[in-house]
Design an enzyme around this catalytic site. Sequence first.
Site, PDB file in Angstrom:
ATOM      1  N   GLU A  81      38.398  37.213  41.987  1.00 12.58           N
ATOM      2  CA  GLU A  81      39.808  38.101  41.178  1.00 12.58           C
ATOM      3  C   GLU A  81      40.535  37.466  40.671  1.00 12.58           C
ATOM      4  OE1 GLU A  81      39.703  42.736  43.341  1.00 12.58           O
ATOM      5  OE2 GLU A  81      40.700  41.409  44.430  1.00 12.58           O
ATOM      6  N   CYS A  95      46.883  34.126  37.991  1.00 13.80           N
ATOM      7  CA  CYS A  95      46.943  34.015  39.117  1.00 13.80           C
ATOM      8  C   CYS A  95      45.303  33.677  39.368  1.00 13.80           C
ATOM      9  CB  CYS A  95      47.751  34.305  40.099  1.00 13.80           C
ATOM     10  SG  CYS A  95      47.637  34.946  41.896  1.00 13.80           S
ATOM     11  N   CYS A 102      37.510  32.983  51.893  1.00 15.34           N
ATOM     12  CA  CYS A 102      38.593  32.021  52.192  1.00 15.34           C
ATOM     13  C   CYS A 102      38.207  31.302  53.593  1.00 15.34           C
ATOM     14  CB  CYS A 102      39.839  31.982  51.765  1.00 15.34           C
ATOM     15  SG  CYS A 102      41.097  30.745  52.679  1.00 15.34           S
ATOM     16  N   CYS A 106      43.554  33.274  57.435  1.00 17.36           N
ATOM     17  CA  CYS A 106      45.101  34.335  57.712  1.00 17.36           C
ATOM     18  C   CYS A 106      44.877  35.395  58.613  1.00 17.36           C
ATOM     19  CB  CYS A 106      45.952  33.660  56.887  1.00 17.36           C
ATOM     20  SG  CYS A 106      46.458  32.132  56.639  1.00 17.36           S
ATOM     21  N   CYS A 109      46.058  38.348  55.909  1.00 17.72           N
ATOM     22  CA  CYS A 109      45.653  37.982  54.358  1.00 17.72           C
ATOM     23  C   CYS A 109      44.109  38.844  54.347  1.00 17.72           C
ATOM     24  CB  CYS A 109      45.458  36.420  53.684  1.00 17.72           C
ATOM     25  SG  CYS A 109      44.522  36.529  52.407  1.00 17.72           S
ATOM     26  N   CYS A 326      50.115  39.296  46.533  1.00 13.40           N
ATOM     27  CA  CYS A 326      50.150  38.446  47.236  1.00 13.40           C
ATOM     28  C   CYS A 326      49.091  38.676  48.496  1.00 13.40           C
ATOM     29  CB  CYS A 326      50.735  37.114  48.115  1.00 13.40           C
ATOM     30  SG  CYS A 326      51.328  36.265  46.622  1.00 13.40           S
TER      31      CYS A 326
END
Length: 332
Positions: A81, A95, A102, A106, A109, A326
């Site tokens: 994305e 962005c 990832c 975290c 997230c 975010c």
Amino acid sequence: MNLSKVHQSLVGEAQFRHVQAEQAIFRDLVDTWELVTNFPKDLRARLQKDCPLVIEAELMSSADKSTSKALITLEDGLKIETVLISQNDGRQTVCVSSQVGCPLACEFCATGQNGFSRNLLAAEIVEQVLFWQRYLKKEGLNRVDNVVFMGMGEPLLNYEQVIKALKWLNDPETFNLGARRLSISTVGIPEEIKRLAGEPLQLNLAVSLHFASDLQREHYMPIARKYSLEELMKAVSLYQKKAGRQVMFEYLMIRGINDSDNDAKLLAQLLSGRPLSMVNLIPYNPTGRFLPSTPERVREFKKSLEDLGLKVTKRRSYGGDIAAACGQLAKK
Ligand code: SF4
């Protein structure tokens, strides 16, 4: 599309054809070789077959049109994305993702909860910006002004390809984006921050701090079990000294988790005596488990930090309604 194939496909052609191809892609923003009419017909047909310019993507826009998100399908079928934020003053910020998923997981997230597939190639990072550049041209809007590496993935875990992409974006013959319009956001990989300090590009660096104590950070950000805050801050000091650049410390405001007066004190202690530092408070965008701090708490937290001598900004959140804000990017 695979940008890295363009020059391979032109091997044996005169040098000026390479230049014309770059101009067609980056200046004229064509998405088919058919439109490159200064190329002979047979060359266009061959390029159309060997390295098509279409970027396969699904597009969605927020209700207020300030944010658009594209789900891009890569050559191997994996999806990433990328987000376009159109600010009120006309500035266009893209962005980009640096990894498919990832590995750092975290807890707050969405990307981190979806696992990791692979690093992106520089061409795949650059293609995200090209996608938006084409989109803006079609919409009759300004070109891309800023690129932030704040999408899916930890950019410093894909160091070489990210630096290659940044140089590409900075190149006057392609995107011509000044280094100060390029920002990297990292959760903090000390050895790579030190390496970045030695790069000639004067980039903006943001550190996703989110917690000012090792205990809390280790709990919510597994990477913090490997690198302590002391190690991270040493690397940031070296960066600040060598690059002479301000570092932005990103701080997500999560209700009842990291938004108390004591958290503000810890943050002020951590950043005291660091004039080249700025705190950016980010309203938390829910991804399932946590809640955002109330606006009143954010205001009080900001005031406490300012009273304790820190420079603080508060980020406006864009694209929450299309899961483009975010921490919400998750290949869907
Ligand atoms: S916050 Fe950044 S580093 Fe952490 S899991 Fe999400 S994408 Fe990865």
